[in-house]
Design a protein around this motif. Structure first.
Motif, PDB file in Angstrom:
ATOM      1  N   ASP A   1      43.940  36.097  23.240  1.00 34.65           N
ATOM      2  CA  ASP A   1      42.882  35.238  23.767  1.00 34.65           C
ATOM      3  C   ASP A   1      42.610  34.161  22.707  1.00 34.65           C
ATOM      4  OD1 ASP A   1      40.396  34.081  24.313  1.00 34.65           O
ATOM      5  OD2 ASP A   1      39.595  35.921  25.205  1.00 34.65           O
ATOM      6  N   VAL A   2      42.850  32.899  23.055  1.00 32.49           N
ATOM      7  CA  VAL A   2      42.752  31.835  22.042  1.00 32.49           C
ATOM      8  C   VAL A   2      41.329  31.621  21.514  1.00 32.49           C
ATOM      9  CG1 VAL A   2      44.806  30.593  22.858  1.00 32.49           C
ATOM     10  CG2 VAL A   2      42.539  29.943  23.727  1.00 32.49           C
TER      11      VAL A   2
ATOM     12  N   SER B   1      50.779  31.553  33.485  1.00 30.21           N
ATOM     13  CA  SER B   1      50.775  30.983  34.843  1.00 30.21           C
ATOM     14  C   SER B   1      50.865  29.468  34.762  1.00 30.21           C
ATOM     15  CB  SER B   1      49.504  31.388  35.595  1.00 30.21           C
ATOM     16  OG  SER B   1      48.390  30.742  35.013  1.00 30.21           O
TER      17      SER B   1
ATOM     18  N   THR C   1      48.570  23.871  40.520  1.00 28.98           N
ATOM     19  CA  THR C   1      48.485  25.222  39.956  1.00 28.98           C
ATOM     20  C   THR C   1      47.210  25.867  40.502  1.00 28.98           C
ATOM     21  OG1 THR C   1      47.182  24.372  38.140  1.00 28.98           O
ATOM     22  CG2 THR C   1      49.578  24.430  37.813  1.00 28.98           C
TER      23      THR C   1
ATOM     24  N   VAL D   1      48.977  18.630  38.914  1.00 28.66           N
ATOM     25  CA  VAL D   1      49.995  19.689  39.056  1.00 28.66           C
ATOM     26  C   VAL D   1      49.357  20.782  39.917  1.00 28.66           C
ATOM     27  CG1 VAL D   1      51.589  21.217  37.838  1.00 28.66           C
ATOM     28  CG2 VAL D   1      50.716  19.167  36.688  1.00 28.66           C
TER      29      VAL D   1
ATOM     30  N   GLN E   1      44.227  23.564  40.133  1.00 22.15           N
ATOM     31  CA  GLN E   1      44.094  22.519  41.160  1.00 22.15           C
ATOM     32  C   GLN E   1      43.714  23.125  42.506  1.00 22.15           C
ATOM     33  OE1 GLN E   1      43.992  19.351  41.465  1.00 22.15           O
ATOM     34  NE2 GLN E   1      44.540  18.725  39.392  1.00 22.15           N
TER      35      GLN E   1
ATOM     36  N   PRO F   1      49.115  15.708  31.621  1.00 22.83           N
ATOM     37  CA  PRO F   1      49.477  15.796  33.038  1.00 22.83           C
ATOM     38  C   PRO F   1      48.422  15.107  33.895  1.00 22.83           C
ATOM     39  CG  PRO F   1      49.427  17.978  31.979  1.00 22.83           C
ATOM     40  CD  PRO F   1      48.744  17.019  31.061  1.00 22.83           C
ATOM     41  N   GLY F   2      48.830  14.747  35.114  1.00 21.83           N
ATOM     42  CA  GLY F   2      47.898  14.171  36.084  1.00 21.83           C
ATOM     43  C   GLY F   2      47.493  15.224  37.098  1.00 21.83           C
TER      44      GLY F   2
ATOM     45  N   TYR G   1      34.928  19.009  30.825  1.00 21.86           N
ATOM     46  CA  TYR G   1      36.398  19.049  30.812  1.00 21.86           C
ATOM     47  C   TYR G   1      36.977  17.769  30.205  1.00 21.86           C
ATOM     48  CZ  TYR G   1      41.226  19.519  32.403  1.00 21.86           C
ATOM     49  OH  TYR G   1      42.608  19.598  32.442  1.00 21.86           O
TER      50      TYR G   1
ATOM     51  N   LYS H   1      39.228  17.341  26.652  1.00 24.63           N
ATOM     52  CA  LYS H   1      40.592  16.822  26.535  1.00 24.63           C
ATOM     53  C   LYS H   1      40.629  15.577  25.635  1.00 24.63           C
ATOM     54  CE  LYS H   1      42.587  20.005  28.942  1.00 24.63           C
ATOM     55  NZ  LYS H   1      43.514  20.952  28.305  1.00 24.63           N
TER      56      LYS H   1
ATOM     57  N   ILE I   1      48.608  20.348  25.290  1.00 26.15           N
ATOM     58  CA  ILE I   1      48.488  19.895  26.672  1.00 26.15           C
ATOM     59  C   ILE I   1      47.060  19.393  26.869  1.00 26.15           C
ATOM     60  CG2 ILE I   1      48.751  20.445  29.104  1.00 26.15           C
ATOM     61  CD1 ILE I   1      51.386  20.588  27.415  1.00 26.15           C
ATOM     62  N   ALA I   2      46.929  18.075  26.951  1.00 25.40           N
ATOM     63  CA  ALA I   2      45.617  17.454  27.189  1.00 25.40           C
ATOM     64  C   ALA I   2      45.514  17.162  28.683  1.00 25.40           C
ATOM     65  CB  ALA I   2      45.475  16.201  26.325  1.00 25.40           C
TER      66      ALA I   2
ATOM     67  N   ASP J   1      49.333  34.911  26.651  1.00 28.96           N
ATOM     68  CA  ASP J   1      48.211  34.670  27.571  1.00 28.96           C
ATOM     69  C   ASP J   1      47.187  35.772  27.325  1.00 28.96           C
ATOM     70  OD1 ASP J   1      46.613  33.958  29.996  1.00 28.96           O
ATOM     71  OD2 ASP J   1      48.361  32.725  30.425  1.00 28.96           O
ATOM     72  N   VAL J   2      46.070  35.696  28.041  1.00 24.62           N
ATOM     73  CA  VAL J   2      44.981  36.641  27.756  1.00 24.62           C
ATOM     74  C   VAL J   2      45.359  38.097  27.978  1.00 24.62           C
ATOM     75  CG1 VAL J   2      42.843  35.317  27.900  1.00 24.62           C
ATOM     76  CG2 VAL J   2      44.024  35.906  29.990  1.00 24.62           C
TER      77      VAL J   2
ATOM     78  N   CYS K   1      48.561  25.299  25.567  1.00 26.98           N
ATOM     79  CA  CYS K   1      48.422  24.988  26.997  1.00 26.98           C
ATOM     80  C   CYS K   1      47.235  25.714  27.643  1.00 26.98           C
ATOM     81  CB  CYS K   1      49.726  25.353  27.718  1.00 26.98           C
ATOM     82  SG  CYS K   1      49.807  24.735  29.392  1.00 26.98           S
TER      83      CYS K   1
ATOM     84  N   ILE L   1      51.188  25.607  34.473  1.00 20.62           N
ATOM     85  CA  ILE L   1      51.946  24.684  33.613  1.00 20.62           C
ATOM     86  C   ILE L   1      52.543  25.420  32.416  1.00 20.62           C
ATOM     87  CG2 ILE L   1      51.725  22.676  32.091  1.00 20.62           C
ATOM     88  CD1 ILE L   1      49.603  21.571  34.033  1.00 20.62           C
TER      89      ILE L   1
HETATM   90  N1  LIG Z   1      46.921  21.469  36.864  1.00 20.41           N
HETATM   91  C1  LIG Z   1      46.677  20.188  36.559  1.00 20.41           C
HETATM   92  O1  LIG Z   1      46.735  19.305  37.436  1.00 20.41           O
HETATM   93  C2  LIG Z   1      46.353  19.795  35.135  1.00 20.41           C
HETATM   94  C3  LIG Z   1      46.164  18.439  34.862  1.00 20.41           C
HETATM   95  C4  LIG Z   1      45.894  18.051  33.569  1.00 20.41           C
HETATM   96  C5  LIG Z   1      45.832  18.992  32.553  1.00 20.41           C
HETATM   97  N2  LIG Z   1      46.011  20.303  32.834  1.00 20.41           N
HETATM   98  C6  LIG Z   1      45.942  21.255  31.714  1.00 20.41           C
HETATM   99  O2  LIG Z   1      47.105  22.047  31.694  1.00 20.41           O
HETATM  100  C7  LIG Z   1      46.810  23.327  31.130  1.00 20.41           C
HETATM  101  C8  LIG Z   1      47.285  24.416  32.075  1.00 20.41           C
HETATM  102  O3  LIG Z   1      46.576  24.297  33.294  1.00 20.41           O
HETATM  103  P1  LIG Z   1      47.083  24.941  34.658  1.00 20.41           P
HETATM  104  O4  LIG Z   1      46.842  23.963  35.713  1.00 20.41           O
HETATM  105  O5  LIG Z   1      48.419  25.550  34.484  1.00 20.41           O
HETATM  106  O6  LIG Z   1      45.967  26.078  34.834  1.00 20.41           O
HETATM  107  P2  LIG Z   1      46.101  27.626  35.193  1.00 20.41           P
HETATM  108  O7  LIG Z   1      44.712  28.063  35.462  1.00 20.41           O
HETATM  109  O8  LIG Z   1      47.138  27.826  36.236  1.00 20.41           O
HETATM  110  O9  LIG Z   1      46.646  28.259  33.832  1.00 20.41           O
HETATM  111  C9  LIG Z   1      45.851  28.326  32.687  1.00 20.41           C
HETATM  112  C10 LIG Z   1      46.320  29.515  31.878  1.00 20.41           C
HETATM  113  O10 LIG Z   1      45.530  29.565  30.685  1.00 20.41           O
HETATM  114  C11 LIG Z   1      45.207  30.935  30.469  1.00 20.41           C
HETATM  115  N3  LIG Z   1      43.990  31.058  29.668  1.00 20.41           N
HETATM  116  C12 LIG Z   1      42.708  30.786  30.049  1.00 20.41           C
HETATM  117  N4  LIG Z   1      41.861  31.122  29.064  1.00 20.41           N
HETATM  118  C13 LIG Z   1      42.622  31.609  28.048  1.00 20.41           C
HETATM  119  C14 LIG Z   1      42.310  32.122  26.774  1.00 20.41           C
HETATM  120  N5  LIG Z   1      41.048  32.231  26.350  1.00 20.41           N
HETATM  121  N6  LIG Z   1      43.326  32.534  25.974  1.00 20.41           N
HETATM  122  C15 LIG Z   1      44.624  32.435  26.399  1.00 20.41           C
HETATM  123  N7  LIG Z   1      44.968  31.973  27.614  1.00 20.41           N
HETATM  124  C16 LIG Z   1      43.974  31.565  28.428  1.00 20.41           C
HETATM  125  C17 LIG Z   1      45.006  31.521  31.866  1.00 20.41           C
HETATM  126  O11 LIG Z   1      45.078  32.941  31.854  1.00 20.41           O
HETATM  127  C18 LIG Z   1      46.126  30.855  32.629  1.00 20.41           C
HETATM  128  O12 LIG Z   1      47.318  31.608  32.588  1.00 20.41           O
HETATM  129  C19 LIG Z   1      45.299  23.338  30.884  1.00 20.41           C
HETATM  130  O13 LIG Z   1      45.041  23.033  29.532  1.00 20.41           O
HETATM  131  C20 LIG Z   1      44.802  22.235  31.803  1.00 20.41           C
HETATM  132  O14 LIG Z   1      43.589  21.701  31.359  1.00 20.41           O
HETATM  133  C21 LIG Z   1      46.259  20.734  34.112  1.00 20.41           C
END
Ligand SMILES: NC(=O)c1ccc[n+]([C@@H]2O[C@H](COP(=O)([O-])OP(=O)(O)OC[C@H]3O[C@@H](n4cnc5c(N)ncnc54)[C@H](O)[C@@H]3O)[C@@H](O)[C@H]2O)c1
Length: 259
Positions: free
Chosen positions: A61-62, A14, A189, A187, A192, A184-185, A154, A158, A139-140, A35-36, A89, A16
């Protein structure tokens, strides 16, 4: 740009991660989406195929460090070649005043955001070292450089990813392995959306107003799309970036201008 390469993307079901996986595939890579659950991994791989790319699903699952090598090997078998590119990510977020921070929530977040990245890198690196070839992109977040209030877990997770990126870049440079981060800043998703809804609940505002207010702090005045992050990852994962390593690239519309 990435023709012939095999990429493994965690958290690709899902947000990013899904955008990054689609983008790498659009640049010619065979992409293992992980993904999980099998269900969301399969759906993301199907998206790639529907767009004309090569996508393969591996549920992993990471936090299961001991299964990381098997997940990568399974992905490599499906894609028909060794992993050239690893994108970490998968991530979790929560916000809480520091004194209310629950140990279980903190440890769960660190298990995914920090140890999950360590585990995947440790499993991917031996083969990359033998082949003297590899790209790792973590992805930080901009909050790893300048953490927000009420986000000590959090933000520091990062910061750990950015620090680990630099250490690995130094260690693996002699093996022709590049290690970088993308920060990223904002996004929009699920991560957010949940945050905006929580702040809206606490402050009696609408989630859309919370999001608009957040964007007001961004010089370019807009959030990023998952594909914006994907393009930065694709560049860093390509040989065009062969002399870039140990860096953390902000993709944040100018929201963050510190290193
Ligand atoms: N959305 C933002 O604005 C933003 C900003 C900065 C950084 N980030 C980083 O970007 C990355 C993606 O975030 P996002 O916004 O897409 O979030 P999201 O919640 O939409 O997606 C995160 C994904 O990680 C998966 N995940 C969670 N735990 C897991 C595990 N144990 N094993 C495998 N997969 C797992 C989830 O199932 C999900 O599909 C993250 O590392 C987040 O910290 C996001």
């Amino acid at each position: 740009m990435l023709e012939g390469a095999v990429a493994f993307v965690t958290g690709a079901g899902s947000g990013i991660g899904r955008g990054v996986a689609l983008c790498l595939a659009s640049h010619g890579a065979a992409v293992i989406v992980s993904d999980v659950s099998a269900e969301i991994s399969d759906a993301a791989a199907a998206d790639i195929k529907a767009a004309g790319g090569r996508g393969f699903a591996v549920a992993h699952d990471v936090t299961q460090w001991e299964k990381a090598a098997a997940a990568l090997a399974h992905g490599a078998r499906l894609a028909g070649g060794p992993i050239d590119i690893l994108v970490n990510c998968a991530g979790l977020y929560f916000s809480a005043p520091f004194h209310e921070l629950l140990p279980e929530a903190h440890e769960r977040l660190y298990a995914v955001n920090v140890s999950g990245v360590f585990a995947m890198c440790q499993a991917a690196i031996p083969d990359m070292k033998v082949r003297r070839h590899g790209k790792i992109v973590n992805i930080a977040s901009v909050s790893g450089k300048d953490p927000f209030a009420r986000s000590a877990s959090y933000g520091s997770s990062k910061s750990a990813v950015i620090g680990m990126t630099k250490s690995l870049a130094k260690e693996l440079g002699p093996y022709n392995i590049n290690v970088n981060s993308v920060c990223p800043g904002l996004v929009y998703t699920k991560m957010q959306e949940d945050q905006c809804r929580r702040i809206a609940d606490e402050t009696g505002r609408q989630p859309e107003d919370v999001w608009r207010q957040r964007l007001a702090a961004v010089p370019l005045g807009r959030g990023q799309e998952p594909s914006d992050i994907g393009e930065a990852v694709a560049f860093l994962a390509s040989d065009r970036a062969r002399n870039i390593t140990g860096q953390s690239l902000n993709v944040c519309g100018g929201q963050q201008m510190m290193d």
